[in-house]
Design an enzyme around this catalytic site. Structure first.
Site, PDB file in Angstrom:
ATOM      1  N   LYS A  24       0.831  -1.205   0.000  1.00 46.39           N
ATOM      2  CA  LYS A  24       0.000   0.000   0.000  1.00 46.39           C
ATOM      3  C   LYS A  24       0.869   1.259   0.000  1.00 46.39           C
ATOM      4  O   LYS A  24       0.669   2.162  -0.815  1.00 46.39           O
ATOM      5  CB  LYS A  24      -0.885   0.029   1.246  1.00 46.39           C
ATOM      6  CG  LYS A  24      -1.570   1.362   1.501  1.00 46.39           C
ATOM      7  CD  LYS A  24      -2.478   1.354   2.709  1.00 46.39           C
ATOM      8  CE  LYS A  24      -1.765   1.605   3.989  1.00 46.39           C
ATOM      9  NZ  LYS A  24      -1.514   3.033   4.294  1.00 46.39           N
ATOM     10  N   ASN A  25       1.866   1.307   0.882  1.00 45.07           N
ATOM     11  CA  ASN A  25       2.630   2.542   1.057  1.00 45.07           C
ATOM     12  C   ASN A  25       3.670   2.760  -0.025  1.00 45.07           C
ATOM     13  O   ASN A  25       4.256   3.842  -0.112  1.00 45.07           O
ATOM     14  CB  ASN A  25       3.250   2.578   2.450  1.00 45.07           C
ATOM     15  CG  ASN A  25       2.168   2.759   3.512  1.00 45.07           C
ATOM     16  OD1 ASN A  25       1.015   3.090   3.195  1.00 45.07           O
ATOM     17  ND2 ASN A  25       2.517   2.491   4.755  1.00 45.07           N
ATOM     18  N   CYS A 118      -5.261   7.762   9.118  1.00 45.26           N
ATOM     19  CA  CYS A 118      -5.468   7.219  10.466  1.00 45.26           C
ATOM     20  C   CYS A 118      -5.070   8.243  11.531  1.00 45.26           C
ATOM     21  O   CYS A 118      -4.134   9.011  11.381  1.00 45.26           O
ATOM     22  CB  CYS A 118      -4.623   5.959  10.637  1.00 45.26           C
ATOM     23  SG  CYS A 118      -5.226   4.613   9.608  1.00 45.26           S
TER      24      CYS A 118
HETATM   25  C1  EPZ Z   1       3.815   7.143   6.463  1.00 44.58           C
HETATM   26  O1  EPZ Z   1       3.003   8.118   7.052  1.00 44.58           O
HETATM   27  C2  EPZ Z   1       2.959   5.886   6.335  1.00 44.58           C
HETATM   28  N1  EPZ Z   1       1.792   6.176   5.509  1.00 44.58           N
HETATM   29  C3  EPZ Z   1       2.493   5.430   7.718  1.00 44.58           C
HETATM   30  O2  EPZ Z   1       1.782   4.206   7.549  1.00 44.58           O
HETATM   31  C4  EPZ Z   1       3.722   5.171   8.585  1.00 44.58           C
HETATM   32  O3  EPZ Z   1       3.296   4.825   9.893  1.00 44.58           O
HETATM   33  C5  EPZ Z   1       4.588   6.445   8.644  1.00 44.58           C
HETATM   34  O4  EPZ Z   1       4.941   6.848   7.310  1.00 44.58           O
HETATM   35  C6  EPZ Z   1       5.865   6.235   9.424  1.00 44.58           C
HETATM   36  O5  EPZ Z   1       6.609   5.218   8.869  1.00 44.58           O
HETATM   37  C7  EPZ Z   1       1.928   6.215   4.155  1.00 44.58           C
HETATM   38  O6  EPZ Z   1       3.006   6.013   3.620  1.00 44.58           O
HETATM   39  C8  EPZ Z   1       0.675   6.501   3.379  1.00 44.58           C
HETATM   40  P1  EPZ Z   1       5.754  10.508   8.473  1.00 44.58           P
HETATM   41  P2  EPZ Z   1       3.499   9.653   7.074  1.00 44.58           P
HETATM   42  O7  EPZ Z   1       5.600  11.769   7.718  1.00 44.58           O
HETATM   43  O8  EPZ Z   1       4.337   9.909   5.887  1.00 44.58           O
HETATM   44  C9  EPZ Z   1       6.220  13.665  11.941  1.00 44.58           C
HETATM   45  C10 EPZ Z   1      -0.094   2.771   7.656  1.00 44.58           C
HETATM   46  O9  EPZ Z   1      -0.665   2.177   8.587  1.00 44.58           O
HETATM   47  N2  EPZ Z   1       6.054  14.676  10.875  1.00 44.58           N
HETATM   48  O10 EPZ Z   1       6.884   9.594   8.141  1.00 44.58           O
HETATM   49  O11 EPZ Z   1       2.314  10.509   7.302  1.00 44.58           O
HETATM   50  C11 EPZ Z   1       4.957  12.851  12.166  1.00 44.58           C
HETATM   51  O12 EPZ Z   1       4.083  13.519  13.055  1.00 44.58           O
HETATM   52  C12 EPZ Z   1       0.372   4.197   7.848  1.00 44.58           C
HETATM   53  O13 EPZ Z   1       0.152   2.261   6.541  1.00 44.58           O
HETATM   54  C13 EPZ Z   1       6.277  16.015  11.158  1.00 44.58           C
HETATM   55  O14 EPZ Z   1       6.599  16.380  12.285  1.00 44.58           O
HETATM   56  O15 EPZ Z   1       4.410   9.667   8.355  1.00 44.58           O
HETATM   57  C14 EPZ Z   1       5.497  11.554  12.743  1.00 44.58           C
HETATM   58  O16 EPZ Z   1       5.736  11.711  14.122  1.00 44.58           O
HETATM   59  C15 EPZ Z   1       0.057   4.717   9.232  1.00 44.58           C
HETATM   60  N3  EPZ Z   1       6.114  16.926  10.155  1.00 44.58           N
HETATM   61  C16 EPZ Z   1       6.842  11.394  12.044  1.00 44.58           C
HETATM   62  O17 EPZ Z   1       7.187  12.699  11.544  1.00 44.58           O
HETATM   63  C17 EPZ Z   1       5.783  16.568   8.877  1.00 44.58           C
HETATM   64  O18 EPZ Z   1       5.673  17.452   7.995  1.00 44.58           O
HETATM   65  C18 EPZ Z   1       6.794  10.415  10.866  1.00 44.58           C
HETATM   66  O19 EPZ Z   1       5.751  10.850  10.044  1.00 44.58           O
HETATM   67  C19 EPZ Z   1       5.572  15.199   8.602  1.00 44.58           C
HETATM   68  C20 EPZ Z   1       5.726  14.261   9.613  1.00 44.58           C
END
Ligand code: EPZ
Length: 425
Positions: A24-25, A118
């Site tokens: 998916k990702n 989510c």
């Molecule tokens: C991706 O989400 C995945 N989703 C998530 O999978 C996964 O849990 C996550 O990466 C971490 O590996 C998809 O790829 C669609 P991040 P994403 O930006 O990109 C912080 C699933 O179940 N952050 O890597 O949204 C954020 O709050 C899903 O398949 C900022 O601070 O996650 C988090 O603490 C759930 N500022 C951390 O970074 C930003 O601009 C990682 O977030 C962006 C993120």
């Protein structure tokens, strides 16, 4: 009218073969990347998920031609697309945020509704927007959507490092905004999640010039245009991890197909490091990765980290396994420190657990019993299915639609292994 739910009869032993679907990702940013060319892209092994269906619809609403060309294969041609994605479809999933980078890269303009996805705690997009701004875009955030605009994009140095590590979709967005920019962009602290490398491999097949894959620093040399390509989505490492954990719980054995030793080495280092007894209970045999039940699992000490650490997307699932260990366990989530909305449901099923800050503490030997619970997100939903398969009696899981977002035909695959479950809707 029945409230949609899945009713699971527990205490079944599971054995048999299942095949892992496309990731998916990986698929979601790859779908967005088809916007970067006016030529057709053909994608294979695209998983049948509601998040994917919503992304395909979002592309159609932008004016792309989206045609099914076989099971799990799609032809997408974004020859004549506009840049306004302010629509309810986009609000269903987090990955729609990747439309921003692709539209900005191709059309120098984008208006996209704020992403859904989510509820895992705070999910800002400040790193995404900062990258767009540094590349030259004017960024506006009227209520409910993000608007980007520029006459040109100029290569620069970006950082994708947030307070809890790199941003995965932020990195995807930065790459897609940079591939057609003038000059070279260096993306420091780039996410090393394998799905980013898949996206970059497809973009390079389209004519992009991206180096440093998996290194944490991506170097993107801008090119004038990208051409179409065909690309196969890699297996879903989180689905695979979910079934491997199920095998450790009830496998007699569970045989997971679609993985290779290289895939496991690249995707499961952090996973196997966290479960010392895993390697004795799971191994390649007769063309599949065979997983046997672990009877006397020592307590686990898990800490989720960005790749190559233990993935946060397996945190709820590994917590169910840890609840059966012969000594106490703890599971810390450093990526989403508030990703514990599922713990009240765990407790309703008999899992003895309590949350302290970003850490879940689990007592050993939890005896699971039947109950009625509600999924709070995609991976928590899958974890509740695992708990229901373990529990005595019949467990009802409401909001099974969360599971449909990220697990292709999850219930059919579980039934094929011997699980007794019924979807009511
Ligand atoms: C991706 O989400 C995945 N989703 C998530 O999978 C996964 O849990 C996550 O990466 C971490 O590996 C998809 O790829 C669609 P991040 P994403 O930006 O990109 C912080 C699933 O179940 N952050 O890597 O949204 C954020 O709050 C899903 O398949 C900022 O601070 O996650 C988090 O603490 C759930 N500022 C951390 O970074 C930003 O601009 C990682 O977030 C962006 C993120």
């Amino acid at each position: 009218m029945v409230t949609p739910c899945c009713v699971i009869q527990g205490r079944t032993s599971l054995r048999g073969d299942i095949a892992i679907s496309g990731s998916k990702n990986a698929a979601l940013p790859i779908l967005a990347a088809t916007l970067l060319t006016d030529q057709p892209c053909v994608l294979h092994n695209v998983p049948e998920l509601t998040d994917v269906a919503n992304m395909l619809e979002a592309l159609r609403l932008l004016g792309a031609e989206v045609i099914s060309v076989g099971p799990r294969s799609w032809s997408i041609c974004a020859k004549d697309v506009h840049t306004d994605a302010r629509n309810p479809v986009v609000q269903h999933l987090r990955a729609s945020v990747c439309l921003l980078g692709a539209l900005l890269g191709r059309k120098r303009s984008a208006s996209v509704a704020m992403p859904g996805g989510c509820k895992l705690g705070a999910r800002p997009i400040d790193l995404h927007l900062r990258a767009f701004h540094r590349l030259g875009a004017q960024v506006h955030q009227p209520t409910g959507y993000v608007s980007l605009q520029t006459d040109y994009l100029t290569g620069t140095v970006l950082s994708m490092l947030g307070p809890r590590g790199p941003s995965m979709t932020g990195t995807s967005n930065a790459v897609m905004a940079a591939v057609l920019a003038k000059g070279t962009t260096v993306i420091r602290h780039a996410s090393r999640e394998p799905e980013i490398a898949s996206l970059c491999r497809m973009l390079n097949q389209m004519g992009a010039r991206i180096t440093g894959l998996n290194s944490g620093t991506l170097i993107v040399k801008g090119v004038p245009f990208l051409h179409g390509t065909s690309f196969t989505v890699p297996p879903d490492r989180i689905e695979a991890g979910t079934f491997i954990i199920l095998g450790y719980l009830r496998g007699t054995p569970v045989r997971v197909h679609g993985l290779t030793p290289q895939f496991l080495t690249e995707n499961f280092q952090g996973f196997f490091d966290a479960i010392p007894s895993a390697r004795r209970h799971s191994f390649f045999h007769d063309g599949a990765f065979e997983v046997h039940r672990i009877e006397d699992l020592p307590g686990l000490d898990i800490c989720t980290l960005p790749y190559p650490g233990f993935p946060t997307d397996l945190q709820p699932q590994i917590s169910v396994l840890a609840s059966q260990a012969i000594s106490a366990s703890r599971v810390r989530d450093t990526v989403f420190p508030q990703r514990f909305a599922h713990i009240p449901a765990f407790r309703r099923l008999g899992i003895q657990a309590k949350v302290e800050h970003d850490t879940l503490h689990l007592a050993p030997h939890s005896t699971l019993h039947s109950g009625e619970v509600t999924a709070t997100d995609l991976r928590a939903g899958a974890a509740l299915y695992l708990a229901g398969i373990l529990a005595d009696g019949s467990t009802t899981v409401f909001r099974p639609d969360y599971v449909d977002r990220g697990y292709e035909h999850f219930e059919e695959k579980l039934q094929k292994l011997g699980a007794e479950l019924t979807r009511l809707s």
